[in-house]
Design an enzyme around this catalytic site. Structure first.
Site, mmCIF file in Angstrom:
data_model
loop_
_atom_site.group_PDB
_atom_site.id
_atom_site.type_symbol
_atom_site.label_atom_id
_atom_site.label_comp_id
_atom_site.label_asym_id
_atom_site.label_seq_id
_atom_site.Cartn_x
_atom_site.Cartn_y
_atom_site.Cartn_z
ATOM 1 N N LYS A 420 2.556 -0.523 8.117
ATOM 2 C CA LYS A 420 2.054 -1.907 8.152
ATOM 3 C C LYS A 420 3.047 -2.890 7.546
ATOM 4 O O LYS A 420 2.865 -4.111 7.630
ATOM 5 C CB LYS A 420 0.705 -1.980 7.445
ATOM 6 C CG LYS A 420 -0.393 -1.223 8.183
ATOM 7 C CD LYS A 420 -1.688 -1.220 7.424
ATOM 8 C CE LYS A 420 -2.791 -0.514 8.212
ATOM 9 N NZ LYS A 420 -2.491 0.889 8.538
ATOM 10 N N SER A 462 -7.686 10.199 4.615
ATOM 11 C CA SER A 462 -7.400 9.498 3.366
ATOM 12 C C SER A 462 -8.510 8.503 3.063
ATOM 13 O O SER A 462 -9.281 8.111 3.946
ATOM 14 C CB SER A 462 -6.053 8.768 3.464
ATOM 15 O OG SER A 462 -6.126 7.744 4.425
#
Length: 624
Positions: A420, A462
């Site tokens: 990102k 996660s």
């Protein structure tokens, strides 16, 4: 008073019973051989042969028991007796022939030659019977019990190889599961219509749905440990349409260790259905980067941090320090590592990377050689609402931690970054790009410390990823929320990503941004549908899928991490790890901009001002 016996006591008792039975059968086999030799009439046996049998009995007993012990016939768990145990018995009796011949010459045994052969055969059969009787008895008792048990789960096994045979044998002797294997699937057409044991092989992968219905299957077990990822994915994608409970045997290395047991089965999960080959790493290089060193992991209780701790612990560091602000997570990984690695020198500390005094105290006291910096705020929508916290924790936390590490003699500092950070559209992504710039600046400022960053995409399972969210939504009956039907992401399992992070640390020379090749992107909509099917439901019928629209700061398509035509990327020895060359940067200007960001974040200024300052530092940031 606790009257329960310790497992070692139970094992010793069972070993003694086998030893006692061996002594009885060895002693009797010689006399039975005489009885057979003399036409099954005791009156025909000449008295001197009985006397001779009694004379040589001590030597025979000692010889047999010694050979049994050398071949570990008293060390097996005979409830799981199989080919390996049978091999040891055959080997023991092959050794017995020359040993017994030598003893015959030394002690001058005086018996008819046929008696030796008959006694040898009787002993061999008794040895097998004693050791396999437990398994045979359990097999027939459990088989009759299962046949009468209307509540037993009906099982289909996929694969007709060694793993399937071992699994069926364990099911047949286990009193802890209520399974009845009713059919087997195998792609080898030559096996169709045949039987494995008493179970029919009824067809190939395309027949799974029909056979599951015909045999009223409740549970499907994939038992081909050597299958390629594509084969496994293709077959399991067919099996999940049946709505049956799906399980799989362990990997090939466990099969080689003879661990095909019901207790080793695991449920099939979404990682089995992604159709991507597992990432390979060089374990020797990972160990070289960690073995015998003092290692500090910030954010060590998080999903990435905790897996870092697991793999670091396995590589035998001198000391492992877990540093995290959230005590519950830190405690959980601490207890796990203590159980698994009781000899590990483990230190667990609570604190924030934003606290300069605390960070310096930790580094001065424990003097780590390597720091893995995983502490960060990473939830994209939350950071859009609190951009000042993203700056404080991610950017300033990295700056304080990195500078303190260099000033306290840390040799290597590795930042966990994200895809990102590439052309960021979110505050979180932009903050991580600033973190990358920070470690490159610090690398020039402190040449004695090797600074680097590792950038990768989403990791399955996660904290905050779609997998736990989808599981929760499915468990609640839906709907499963997908932001956009077209959205795709790059995925990797947490252990895979962490292994590549650790290997990247081995390659680091200073200032690199390591970029991981995450493979092909995955459709989030497809993943949601597969998870619903894996849970035994039909998408859009039993569980609805709801499209909610992109969240603030979220991209429809993540940037490609690896562009093979990108001249800024250089290959490493691992084909899944690349290095992005550093971009030119004015460090004096950058320090001044960081000062502005720090002042703004601490002043709780409006988010618009924070975003404007971020835009000055990261020109390709396109957030709102």
């Amino acid at each position: 008073m606790n009257m329960r016996k310790h497992p070692q006591q139970i094992l010793a008792a069972r070993t003694f019973v086998i030893f006692f039975l061996d002594c009885i059968t060895i002693a009797l086999s010689g006399f039975i051989a005489l009885w057979v030799r003399f036409d099954f009439r005791i009156a025909n046996i000449e008295p001197q042969y009985v006397t001779e049998q009694l004379r040589i009995l001590p030597e025979v007993l000692i010889t047999f028991i010694a050979v049994y012990a050398v071949n570990k016939l008293y060390m097996s768990v005979w409830r799981f007796a199989s080919v390996s145990e049978m091999t040891r018995i055959v080997r023991a009796y092959a050794i017995m022939i020359p040993v017994f011949w030598v003893e015959k010459q030394i002690f001058h045994f005086q018996l008819p030659r046929s008696v030796y052969l008959i006694a040898y055969v009787i002993d061999f059969l008794c040895c097998i019977a004693i050791r396999f009787a437990y398994r045979f008895i359990r097999y027939y008792v459990n088989r009759r019990r299962t046949a009468r048990d209307a509540g037993a789960e009906r099982v289909m096994i996929i694969g007709a190889g060694a793993a399937a045979r071992e699994l069926m044998a364990d099911i047949s002797t286990s009193d802890k599961v209520r399974y009845q294997v009713v059919c087997i699937i195998d792609d080898n057409k030559g096996n169709w219509g045949r039987y494995l044991g008493s179970v029919p092989i009824v067809g190939g992968r395309d027949d799974i749905p029909e056979m599951a219905q015909q045999y009223r299957v409740d549970r499907i077990i994939f038992a081909i440990p050597s299958a390629s990822r594509k084969t496994r994915t293709d077959i399991l994608n067919i099996a999940k349409t049946t709505g049956c409970h799906l399980q799989t045997v362990p990997g090939m290395y466990q099969i080689l260790n003879d661990e095909v047991r019901v207790s080793k089965l695991r449920d099939v999960d979404i990682t089995d259905l992604l159709g991507r080959d597992e990432v390979r790493v060089n374990d020797d290089q990972i160990k070289e980067a960690i073995h015998g060193k003092v290692i500090l992991v910030t954010g060590g209780g998080g999903s990435i941090g905790s897996e870092l701790c697991r793999q670091i612990a396995a590589a035998d560091p001198k000391q492992l320090i877990i540093f995290d602000i959230y005590e519950n997570n830190a405690y959980a990984i601490q207890q796990e590592l203590k159980r698994k690695y009781p000899k590990l020198d483990l230190v667990t500390l609570i604190g924030s990377v934003r606290n300069t005094n605390r960070v310096n105290w930790v580094l001065r006291k424990y003097k780590p050689e390597v720091v893995y910096h995983a502490a960060a705020h990473k939830h994209v929508p939350l950071m859009e609402e609190s951009p000042n916290e993203a700056i404080k924790n991610n950017c300033l936390g990295t700056l304080k931690m990195g500078r303190a590490a260099a000033e306290n003699g840390v040799k290597r500092f590795l930042l966990i970054s994200t895809d990102k950070a590439v052309n960021p559209t979110s505050v979180m992504g932009a903050s991580k790009r600033i973190c990358e710039m920070i470690i490159q600046m610090l690398g020039r400022e402190y040449p004695g410390t090797t600074f680097c960053a590792v950038r990768f995409g989403n990791v399955l399972g996660s904290n905050g990823s779609v997998i736990p969210l989808f599981k929760k939504q499915i468990a609640e009956g839906g709907p499963v929320t997908v932001t956009d039907k077209r959205i795709i992401r790059y995925f990797m399992t947490i252990p895979e990503a962490v292994s590549l992070v650790l290997q990247s640390g081995h390659y680091a020379k200073g200032g690199e941004i390591f970029v991981l090749d995450m493979g092909e992107p995955v459709s989030i909509d497809t993943m949601a549908r597969k998870m619903i099917e894996l849970s035994g439901f039909e998408p859009d019928v039993d569980i609805k899928i709801k499209y909610t629209g992109l969240r603030p700061g979220e991209k429809l398509y993540e940037e490609l991490l690896i562009d093979k035509n990108n001249k800024q990327l250089k290959e490493t020895a691992n084909q899944r790890i690349f290095v992005e060359e550093a971009y030119p940067q004015d460090d004096d200007w950058f320090r001044e901009e960081l000062g502005k960001l720090e002042n703004a974040s601490k002043s709780e200024v409006p988010g618009e001002k924070i975003r404007a300052l971020i835009k000055e530092v990261v020109p390709n940031y396109t957030g709102a």
